[in-house]
Design an enzyme around this catalytic site. Structure first.
Site, PDB file in Angstrom:
ATOM      1  N   GLN A 138     -69.347  79.144   8.891  1.00 11.28           N
ATOM      2  CA  GLN A 138     -70.788  79.330   8.713  1.00 11.28           C
ATOM      3  C   GLN A 138     -71.558  78.177   9.361  1.00 11.28           C
ATOM      4  O   GLN A 138     -71.249  76.999   9.135  1.00 11.28           O
ATOM      5  CB  GLN A 138     -71.111  79.428   7.207  1.00 11.28           C
ATOM      6  CG  GLN A 138     -72.561  79.740   6.893  1.00 11.28           C
ATOM      7  CD  GLN A 138     -72.990  81.161   7.292  1.00 11.28           C
ATOM      8  OE1 GLN A 138     -72.184  82.070   7.375  1.00 11.28           O
ATOM      9  NE2 GLN A 138     -74.267  81.327   7.551  1.00 11.28           N
ATOM     10  N   LYS A 176     -71.798  87.750   2.047  1.00 13.47           N
ATOM     11  CA  LYS A 176     -70.742  88.284   2.919  1.00 13.47           C
ATOM     12  C   LYS A 176     -69.467  88.535   2.119  1.00 13.47           C
ATOM     13  O   LYS A 176     -68.797  89.558   2.308  1.00 13.47           O
ATOM     14  CB  LYS A 176     -70.481  87.307   4.082  1.00 13.47           C
ATOM     15  CG  LYS A 176     -71.654  87.211   5.058  1.00 13.47           C
ATOM     16  CD  LYS A 176     -71.461  86.098   6.101  1.00 13.47           C
ATOM     17  CE  LYS A 176     -72.705  85.926   6.964  1.00 13.47           C
ATOM     18  NZ  LYS A 176     -72.581  84.806   7.936  1.00 13.47           N
ATOM     19  N   ASP A 178     -67.471  86.458  14.642  1.00 11.74           N
ATOM     20  CA  ASP A 178     -68.854  86.002  14.854  1.00 11.74           C
ATOM     21  C   ASP A 178     -69.292  86.196  16.307  1.00 11.74           C
ATOM     22  O   ASP A 178     -70.489  86.118  16.606  1.00 11.74           O
ATOM     23  CB  ASP A 178     -68.942  84.498  14.554  1.00 11.74           C
ATOM     24  CG  ASP A 178     -69.680  84.182  13.273  1.00 11.74           C
ATOM     25  OD1 ASP A 178     -70.543  84.971  12.869  1.00 11.74           O
ATOM     26  OD2 ASP A 178     -69.391  83.118  12.686  1.00 11.74           O
TER      27      ASP A 178
HETATM   28  N1  GUN Z   1     -75.662  80.984  10.468  1.00  9.95           N
HETATM   29  C1  GUN Z   1     -76.712  81.810  10.657  1.00  9.95           C
HETATM   30  N2  GUN Z   1     -76.299  83.001  11.154  1.00  9.95           N
HETATM   31  C2  GUN Z   1     -74.954  82.922  11.278  1.00  9.95           C
HETATM   32  C3  GUN Z   1     -73.957  83.844  11.725  1.00  9.95           C
HETATM   33  O1  GUN Z   1     -74.210  84.982  12.135  1.00  9.95           O
HETATM   34  N3  GUN Z   1     -72.676  83.375  11.680  1.00  9.95           N
HETATM   35  C4  GUN Z   1     -72.359  82.121  11.267  1.00  9.95           C
HETATM   36  N4  GUN Z   1     -71.081  81.743  11.287  1.00  9.95           N
HETATM   37  N5  GUN Z   1     -73.256  81.249  10.851  1.00  9.95           N
HETATM   38  C5  GUN Z   1     -74.547  81.647  10.853  1.00  9.95           C
END
Ligand code: GUN
Length: 294
Positions: free
Chosen positions: A97, A53, A120
């Site tokens: 995350q 990311k 998110d």
């Molecule tokens: N862990 C797995 N997928 C995601 C996501 O889309 N966002 C976040 N913050 N954590 C994750």
């Protein structure tokens, strides 16, 4: 005839080039989109995901900062940091995350992010807006990416029978909510299957589209797929593999080799949904920056 593969990398690249024009326009108006990542502990998959990311942000011209906190970080310390990031005007998005360590409540943490910075789409306000069909909220990145994949691959969802495998808050539940709404890439008849579903195979065999987000390696077998159906594999599972140097390998929720012979369209994994999750995160962040100056 083997399934046509849905190239998530190419579709994500297309979206990123569309976003580049919006970032340029923001910069002309004096705003550089900013995104903060938080990662707690040393979960190896989270390290990889946050790294991807960060790289995507840098490529698009979004400024990102990453806060790596030790596993023992308290919930209140994390809340203090989020409060600081909430009030930082240079940051338009905040992403914590998942998964978080067991002693930290994900619902407390996700509720503490400002809804306007919740790229998110996990804050209850944004979850509620999704359920209400209110497009002013932010939508969770992975299911939003699946909708975009379907639309841009020409898969008709209107009136389609869709089976979503999995009822998690990150993919399954929001995926079902998006697909059953009125609108683009939606208007489907949706069934959610989970661990208590009596006959998952019978449901799957009726489906025009299967979205597999169940977290079980190669769960979807060829005999569960209707001839010509579209199969979207969201799963990322680490399994033992004697042939690999690390002794493990990553596989999806779909038995790719077998299902490829039956499905009409299929996402490769990797290279299907993963890049789309990142593209949607970038899109949400650019939108958050645009809204901050409108
Ligand atoms: N862990 C797995 N997928 C995601 C996501 O889309 N966002 C976040 N913050 N954590 C994750």
């Amino acid at each position: 005839m083997p399934a046509k593969l849905i190239d998530g990398r190419a579709i994500a690249a297309q979206i990123q080039s569309e976003l580049a024009a919006r970032v340029a326009s923001l910069k002309q108006r004096g705003t550089t989109p900013g995104l903060a990542f938080m990662r707690v502990g040393e979960d190896p998959a989270s390290k990889v995901y946050v790294g991807r990311k960060e790289k995507a942000c840098a490529e698009l011209g979004i400024v990102s900062e990453t806060h790596v906190l030790p596993e023992a970080t308290s919930e209140s310390d994390l809340l203090t940091l989020i409060a600081q990031l909430n009030s930082n005007p240079r940051l338009h998005g905040i992403l914590v995350q998942a998964p978080l360590p067991k002693h930290i409540s994900e619902s407390v943490i996700y509720s503490s992010v400002l809804p306007t910075k919740d790229v998110d789409g996990f804050h209850p306000v944004n979850v509620g807006k999704l359920m209400l069909g209110d497009a002013t909220g932010f939508r969770p990145c992975t299911p939003a990416g699946v909708v975009e994949l379907l639309v841009r691959s020409g898969v008709k969802t209107d009136g389609a029978e869709v089976v979503v495998l999995g009822r998690g808050n990150i993919v399954g539940k929001p995926m079902a909510a998006m697909l059953c709404q009125k609108g683009r890439g939606a208007n489907a008849t949706v069934t959610i299957c989970h661990s208590a579903t009596r006959d998952i195979k019978a449901h799957c065999l009726r489906a025009d589209i299967i979205v597999a987000a169940i977290g079980v390696a190669e769960f979807v077998k060829a005999d569960m797929v209707k001839l010509g159906a579209t199969v979207i594999d969201v799963g990322v599972n680490r399994v033992a593999d004697a042939n690999s140097k690390t002794g493990t390998k990553l596989v999806g929720d779909v038995d790719f080799t077998a299902v490829e012979k039956i499905a009409g369209m299929l996402t490769p994994n990797p290279g299907g949904v993963g890049p789309m999750t990142i593209a949607m995160l970038l899109q949400n962040t650019v939108r958050a920056a645009e809204l901050s100056i409108s």
